[in-house]
Enzyme design. Structure first.
Site, mmCIF file in Angstrom:
data_model
loop_
_atom_site.group_PDB
_atom_site.id
_atom_site.type_symbol
_atom_site.label_atom_id
_atom_site.label_comp_id
_atom_site.label_asym_id
_atom_site.label_seq_id
_atom_site.Cartn_x
_atom_site.Cartn_y
_atom_site.Cartn_z
ATOM 1 N N ASP A 11 -25.005 -22.378 49.579
ATOM 2 C CA ASP A 11 -23.682 -22.150 48.986
ATOM 3 C C ASP A 11 -22.648 -22.587 50.010
ATOM 4 O O ASP A 11 -22.644 -22.086 51.144
ATOM 5 C CB ASP A 11 -23.477 -20.660 48.672
ATOM 6 C CG ASP A 11 -24.361 -20.187 47.527
ATOM 7 O OD1 ASP A 11 -24.776 -21.032 46.718
ATOM 8 O OD2 ASP A 11 -24.632 -18.975 47.450
ATOM 9 N N ASP A 130 -26.256 -18.276 34.788
ATOM 10 C CA ASP A 130 -26.204 -16.984 35.477
ATOM 11 C C ASP A 130 -26.331 -15.901 34.411
ATOM 12 O O ASP A 130 -25.475 -15.794 33.524
ATOM 13 C CB ASP A 130 -24.881 -16.827 36.236
ATOM 14 C CG ASP A 130 -24.716 -17.886 37.316
ATOM 15 O OD1 ASP A 130 -25.738 -18.346 37.858
ATOM 16 O OD2 ASP A 130 -23.565 -18.259 37.618
#
Length: 253
Positions: A11, A130
């Site tokens: 990330d 997600d």
């Protein structure tokens, strides 16, 4: 049987790798190019970069990161985070990405999946989902897990495949960053209905967790972050463990 893949996830925020829990409480984990090169040497099968700041300014930074990484690393690179258009995809693929990952934009504009697959080939298009458990099902959330969509995660994965997705990157929001194992019920529910690979994400804390996602969860690949970033385990150690449990994995000589 195809080899099971182990994929570190990086990330990236303001040009640095960070890690948090359920998308918040971020802490610094290092330089993306250095980490990518280390994971490549250790035997990673692919790398996923997610730009979690994803402002226009940051997209330029991300393209620069990808360009540098692609000169050091010779395994597939998948890049996502805030991609909203074919132009965004083109920028990253030109910089050296092999695949692009779309999430929120695919929910608001599902046709983006088809347009991307048509232009670049479906092997290039990864749809990231997600999902948060709600009773006996899972709801899709967007905007880094903050915004409920009302979409059922299993149904959305099936639709994404129909539209041209080449892979599904499936993150359990409930498990993300907690290091207590993947949501293998979710992985199995989605994977059993698709003909494209599912990458399980969210929850890796030990080599056994990765094994369970590939075995019980029937995932084709596993994504992990903090288990690798902070040196708890090397990719080589994890892959040797998976091999010892009878899973087909690629080992470095």
């Amino acid at each position: 049987m195809l080899n099971k893949r182990v994929i570190p996830c990086l990330d990236v925020n303001n040009g640095r790798v960070v890690k948090g829990t359920s998308f918040v409480n971020l802490r610094d984990a290092g330089d993306p190019v250095e980490l990518a090169a280390r994971y490549y040497r250790e035997g990673a099968d692919e790398l996923v970069f997610l730009d979690i700041s994803a402002t226009t300014e940051e997209r330029k930074t991300m393209a620069e990161v990808v360009e540098k990484v692609s000169k050091e690393v010779f395994i597939p690179l998948c890049v996502g985070g805030g991609l909203r258009s074919i132009a965004d995809m083109t920028t990253l693929l030109r910089a050296g990405a092999d695949k692009v990952s779309v999430n929120s934009a695919a929910v608001s504009d599902p046709d983006l999946i088809s347009r991307g697959a048509e232009k670049f080939g479906r092997q290039c298009i990864v749809v990231a989902i997600d999902a948060k458990r709600e009773g006996n099902s899972w709801q899709v959330y967007t905007h880094s897990g903050k915004k409920p969509t009302g979409l059922d995660a299993v149904e959305w994965a099936m639709k994404a495949e129909q539209l041209g997705a080449g892979e599904i990157l499936l993150t359990s929001i409930d498990a993300d960053g907690k290091n207590t194992g993947y949501d293998n019920e979710l992985n199995r529910e989605v994977g059993s209905r698709l003909n494209i690979p599912v990458i399980a994400s969210g929850g890796a804390g030990s080599p056994e967790d990765l094994y369970n996602a590939l075995d019980k969860g029937q995932a084709d690949a596993v994504l992990a972050a903090s288990i690798f970033h902070y040196g708890r385990y090397s990719i080589a150690e994890v892959k040797k463990y998976l091999k010892s449990k009878g899973l087909p994995v690629r080992l470095e000589n």
